[in-house]
Design a protein around this motif. Sequence first.
Motif, PDB file in Angstrom:
ATOM      1  N   LEU A 129       0.853  -1.096  -0.071  1.00 40.69           N
ATOM      2  CA  LEU A 129       0.022   0.031  -0.076  1.00 40.69           C
ATOM      3  C   LEU A 129       0.870   1.224  -0.036  1.00 40.69           C
ATOM      4  CD1 LEU A 129      -2.639  -1.063   2.624  1.00 40.69           C
ATOM      5  CD2 LEU A 129      -2.823  -0.813  -0.053  1.00 40.69           C
ATOM      6  N   ARG A 130       1.813   1.323   0.825  1.00 41.53           N
ATOM      7  CA  ARG A 130       2.763   2.334   0.929  1.00 41.53           C
ATOM      8  C   ARG A 130       3.537   2.636  -0.607  1.00 41.53           C
ATOM      9  NH1 ARG A 130       3.361   3.641   6.875  1.00 41.53           N
ATOM     10  NH2 ARG A 130       5.618   4.341   6.631  1.00 41.53           N
ATOM     11  N   GLU A 148      13.794  -7.802  18.323  1.00 45.07           N
ATOM     12  CA  GLU A 148      12.946  -6.440  18.373  1.00 45.07           C
ATOM     13  C   GLU A 148      13.861  -5.244  17.530  1.00 45.07           C
ATOM     14  OE1 GLU A 148      10.792  -3.185  21.078  1.00 45.07           O
ATOM     15  OE2 GLU A 148      11.850  -4.861  22.007  1.00 45.07           O
ATOM     16  N   ASP A 149      15.097  -5.280  17.875  1.00 48.71           N
ATOM     17  CA  ASP A 149      15.908  -4.380  17.090  1.00 48.71           C
ATOM     18  C   ASP A 149      15.829  -4.493  15.287  1.00 48.71           C
ATOM     19  OD1 ASP A 149      16.440  -3.280  19.522  1.00 48.71           O
ATOM     20  OD2 ASP A 149      18.498  -4.198  19.647  1.00 48.71           O
ATOM     21  N   LEU A 150      15.939  -5.843  15.001  1.00 45.82           N
ATOM     22  CA  LEU A 150      16.020  -5.901  13.657  1.00 45.82           C
ATOM     23  C   LEU A 150      14.637  -5.890  13.035  1.00 45.82           C
ATOM     24  CD1 LEU A 150      17.432  -7.159  10.993  1.00 45.82           C
ATOM     25  CD2 LEU A 150      16.892  -9.452  11.871  1.00 45.82           C
ATOM     26  N   THR A 151      13.555  -6.247  13.774  1.00 46.65           N
ATOM     27  CA  THR A 151      12.213  -5.873  13.272  1.00 46.65           C
ATOM     28  C   THR A 151      11.992  -4.422  13.104  1.00 46.65           C
ATOM     29  OG1 THR A 151      11.390  -7.800  14.135  1.00 46.65           O
ATOM     30  CG2 THR A 151       9.887  -6.312  13.860  1.00 46.65           C
ATOM     31  N   ASN A 152      12.441  -3.428  14.101  1.00 44.97           N
ATOM     32  CA  ASN A 152      12.382  -2.010  14.111  1.00 44.97           C
ATOM     33  C   ASN A 152      13.016  -1.460  12.982  1.00 44.97           C
ATOM     34  OD1 ASN A 152      10.564  -2.226  16.097  1.00 44.97           O
ATOM     35  ND2 ASN A 152      11.920  -1.675  17.776  1.00 44.97           N
ATOM     36  N   TYR A 153      14.307  -1.929  12.763  1.00 46.38           N
ATOM     37  CA  TYR A 153      14.989  -1.525  11.639  1.00 46.38           C
ATOM     38  C   TYR A 153      14.355  -1.863  10.193  1.00 46.38           C
ATOM     39  CZ  TYR A 153      18.751  -1.295   8.121  1.00 46.38           C
ATOM     40  OH  TYR A 153      19.275  -0.905   6.800  1.00 46.38           O
ATOM     41  N   GLN A 154      13.716  -2.967  10.157  1.00 49.32           N
ATOM     42  CA  GLN A 154      12.975  -3.535   8.743  1.00 49.32           C
ATOM     43  C   GLN A 154      11.838  -2.651   8.504  1.00 49.32           C
ATOM     44  OE1 GLN A 154      10.335  -6.470   9.110  1.00 49.32           O
ATOM     45  NE2 GLN A 154       9.726  -5.334   7.311  1.00 49.32           N
ATOM     46  N   PHE A 155      11.102  -2.189   9.669  1.00 46.92           N
ATOM     47  CA  PHE A 155      10.055  -1.512   9.710  1.00 46.92           C
ATOM     48  C   PHE A 155      10.247  -0.109   9.105  1.00 46.92           C
ATOM     49  CE2 PHE A 155       7.339  -3.674  13.188  1.00 46.92           C
ATOM     50  CZ  PHE A 155       7.332  -4.746  12.450  1.00 46.92           C
ATOM     51  N   SER A 156      11.595   0.609   9.620  1.00 49.76           N
ATOM     52  CA  SER A 156      11.926   1.809   9.313  1.00 49.76           C
ATOM     53  C   SER A 156      12.272   1.969   7.683  1.00 49.76           C
ATOM     54  CB  SER A 156      13.026   2.281  10.096  1.00 49.76           C
ATOM     55  OG  SER A 156      14.318   1.433   9.817  1.00 49.76           O
ATOM     56  N   LEU A 157      12.466   0.733   7.228  1.00 54.28           N
ATOM     57  CA  LEU A 157      13.000   0.862   5.713  1.00 54.28           C
ATOM     58  C   LEU A 157      11.761   1.333   4.588  1.00 54.28           C
ATOM     59  CD1 LEU A 157      15.054  -2.507   5.294  1.00 54.28           C
ATOM     60  CD2 LEU A 157      15.971  -0.137   5.547  1.00 54.28           C
ATOM     61  N   SER A 158      10.339   1.118   5.135  1.00 53.34           N
ATOM     62  CA  SER A 158       9.258   1.443   4.494  1.00 53.34           C
ATOM     63  C   SER A 158       9.205   2.883   4.581  1.00 53.34           C
ATOM     64  CB  SER A 158       8.113   0.594   4.780  1.00 53.34           C
ATOM     65  OG  SER A 158       6.987   0.937   4.089  1.00 53.34           O
ATOM     66  N   PRO A 159       9.265   3.491   3.101  1.00 52.75           N
ATOM     67  CA  PRO A 159       8.907   5.302   3.256  1.00 52.75           C
ATOM     68  C   PRO A 159       7.401   5.316   3.586  1.00 52.75           C
ATOM     69  CG  PRO A 159       9.567   4.340   1.238  1.00 52.75           C
ATOM     70  CD  PRO A 159       9.374   3.192   1.984  1.00 52.75           C
ATOM     71  N   ALA A 161       9.516   7.810   6.189  1.00 50.71           N
ATOM     72  CA  ALA A 161      10.197   7.222   7.321  1.00 50.71           C
ATOM     73  C   ALA A 161       9.384   7.933   8.596  1.00 50.71           C
ATOM     74  CB  ALA A 161      11.477   7.805   7.556  1.00 50.71           C
ATOM     75  N   ASP A 162       8.530   8.932   8.404  1.00 49.98           N
ATOM     76  CA  ASP A 162       8.219   9.615   9.753  1.00 49.98           C
ATOM     77  C   ASP A 162       6.902   9.041   9.875  1.00 49.98           C
ATOM     78  OD1 ASP A 162       7.071  10.717   7.121  1.00 49.98           O
ATOM     79  OD2 ASP A 162       6.559  12.523   7.845  1.00 49.98           O
TER      80      ASP A 162
END
Length: 312
Positions: A129-130, A148-159, A161-162
């Motif tokens: 969708l994004r 959790e750290d890896l998951t959060n990093y992977q989430f942050s890749l999807s624009p 970012a804000d």
Amino acid sequence: MIKLVALCVFHFLRLAERVLPLSVLSFLLWPPAAVWDLLHLRQRTPLTSWRRFPESWRPKRWRFLLRQSLALYHAQLLYVWPDRLRSARWLSRCRLEGGSEYIGSCEGKRAVVGVSLHFGPVAILPYWLRAHGIVLTSVRTPAIDYLEDLTNYQFSLSPPADVPVFLSTSEIGLSPRLSSIRKILGPIKRLGMLVDVDRGKQFYVRFEDRLFRMATGPIRFAQMLDAELVPVLIVETATWKYAIHFGSPVPQQYLDNSADMEAIGTHLLQEFSKVITRHPEQCNMRLLRAMCPLPENEVADPSAIVGAAQTR
């Protein structure tokens, strides 16, 4: 050790996606993805779950078993590179069926709660969708602690970012306030939720010869935000090719004041059925567990037989 291995695999897959043709990458990832599916096959109990299908949704048994055994995880591997789905070679592999009015800026538009099911590769629905310019934040359970750290990093890749891709159920809490939800969502005013989850307040809707369990959360949020309640499903139409279907929004009169839960549930199931009947083998186990057979005496009030139905 597990965290280190996961990190290495994650970056290796991202490198492979960058240098290999998609056909080669897909072929090479089939065996490990199939092994992962087979390792989880027993807990999915596909033969038992197949009997839960209502008649109009029931796929051929062999197609359902094949999907659950060898093709489930492979369809979702794209979550490793969400930032690349906007490229031409990926975006052409996912089409929208409706929903064009939700593309682009949310300014001046009504809030939207997109409601979906555990159907198809739903884990990558927010990313697609994004990629199409439909920015929303989806609700999900918290990530595993050691990842959790890896998951959060992977989430942050999807624009962009804000705008967070996911909102944890622990962040919402049991009794969310409108002000806190608006603060979390910010100006986008778009939330994605699953209606077949087994948490929070529930209600039951009759569908053919079944009772379908639904969570009230998406409906309550739509009321709180004065939002459209829109059914959305994603399907894999071919290997790593997808379609996202937007159904008709729930009529506003069903959401006004005291929500008509039965009418809302019936509308959602009718819209979902338009897609599910074409691809029934893509139903997830969690979706099938939301259904149970009607009792033989067909009690008029489903809530009166919930306990009995769940033991079947």
